[in-house]
Design a protein around this motif. Structure first.
Motif, mmCIF file in Angstrom:
data_model
loop_
_atom_site.group_PDB
_atom_site.id
_atom_site.type_symbol
_atom_site.label_atom_id
_atom_site.label_comp_id
_atom_site.label_asym_id
_atom_site.label_seq_id
_atom_site.Cartn_x
_atom_site.Cartn_y
_atom_site.Cartn_z
ATOM 1 N N LYS A 172 0.836 -1.202 0.000
ATOM 2 C CA LYS A 172 0.000 0.000 0.000
ATOM 3 C C LYS A 172 0.868 1.248 0.000
ATOM 4 O O LYS A 172 1.930 1.267 0.622
ATOM 5 C CB LYS A 172 -0.899 0.037 1.233
ATOM 6 N N VAL A 211 1.924 4.684 1.320
ATOM 7 C CA VAL A 211 1.795 5.354 2.617
ATOM 8 C C VAL A 211 2.296 6.795 2.583
ATOM 9 O O VAL A 211 2.048 7.554 3.516
ATOM 10 C CB VAL A 211 2.509 4.579 3.753
ATOM 11 N N THR A 230 0.092 -5.167 5.605
ATOM 12 C CA THR A 230 -0.080 -5.442 7.040
ATOM 13 C C THR A 230 0.736 -4.503 7.923
ATOM 14 O O THR A 230 0.508 -4.430 9.126
ATOM 15 C CB THR A 230 0.310 -6.900 7.364
ATOM 16 N N GLN A 231 1.687 -3.783 7.330
ATOM 17 C CA GLN A 231 2.528 -2.855 8.087
ATOM 18 C C GLN A 231 2.186 -1.391 7.774
ATOM 19 O O GLN A 231 2.831 -0.486 8.296
ATOM 20 C CB GLN A 231 4.002 -3.105 7.769
ATOM 21 N N ALA A 232 1.166 -1.164 6.946
ATOM 22 C CA ALA A 232 0.846 0.191 6.486
ATOM 23 C C ALA A 232 0.468 1.127 7.636
ATOM 24 O O ALA A 232 0.933 2.271 7.683
ATOM 25 C CB ALA A 232 -0.276 0.148 5.451
ATOM 26 N N GLU A 233 -0.339 0.668 8.556
ATOM 27 C CA GLU A 233 -0.767 1.527 9.670
ATOM 28 C C GLU A 233 0.426 1.947 10.529
ATOM 29 O O GLU A 233 0.576 3.128 10.861
ATOM 30 C CB GLU A 233 -1.802 0.797 10.536
ATOM 31 N N GLU A 234 1.295 1.006 10.845
ATOM 32 C CA GLU A 234 2.491 1.318 11.643
ATOM 33 C C GLU A 234 3.394 2.293 10.877
ATOM 34 O O GLU A 234 3.914 3.253 11.449
ATOM 35 C CB GLU A 234 3.255 0.041 11.962
ATOM 36 N N ARG A 289 2.565 4.480 8.541
ATOM 37 C CA ARG A 289 1.948 5.819 8.500
ATOM 38 C C ARG A 289 2.153 6.561 9.809
ATOM 39 O O ARG A 289 2.425 7.760 9.818
ATOM 40 C CB ARG A 289 0.455 5.707 8.176
ATOM 41 N N LYS A 290 2.029 5.840 10.920
ATOM 42 C CA LYS A 290 2.236 6.482 12.222
ATOM 43 C C LYS A 290 3.684 6.968 12.359
ATOM 44 O O LYS A 290 3.924 8.097 12.788
ATOM 45 C CB LYS A 290 1.901 5.515 13.361
#
Length: 75
Positions: free
Chosen positions: A7, A9, A56-60, A62-63
């Motif tokens: 994804k 980011v 699966t690591q996109a949210e981390e 982005r943070k």
């Protein structure tokens, strides 16, 4: 070209941001690649770059990027 399972980011024209973001992602063992990085060297204001990470690591990711951007704009 986007790889399946990744994804976007972050997008930018700023090579310095890309260097810092790559370092942050590597430091946190996040799998990534950058679209447009090679072409950007020849056409810096015409071609943007996209940071792509495993979904699966996109949210981390982005943070971490948001934290980096916050630190660089607050100074």
């Amino acid at each position: 070209m986007e790889k399946k399972g990744y994804k976007r980011v972050y997008s930018t024209y700023n090579q310095t941001d890309i260097a810092f973001i790559k370092s942050i992602l590597e430091e946190n063992s996040i799998n990534y690649y950058v679209i447009g990085e090679e072409v950007h060297a020849s056409y810096p204001m015409a071609i943007g770059m996209d940071v792509m990470v495993v979904a699966t690591q996109a949210e981390e990711a982005r943070k971490l990027i948001d934290d980096f951007k916050k630190k660089t704009t607050d100074s």
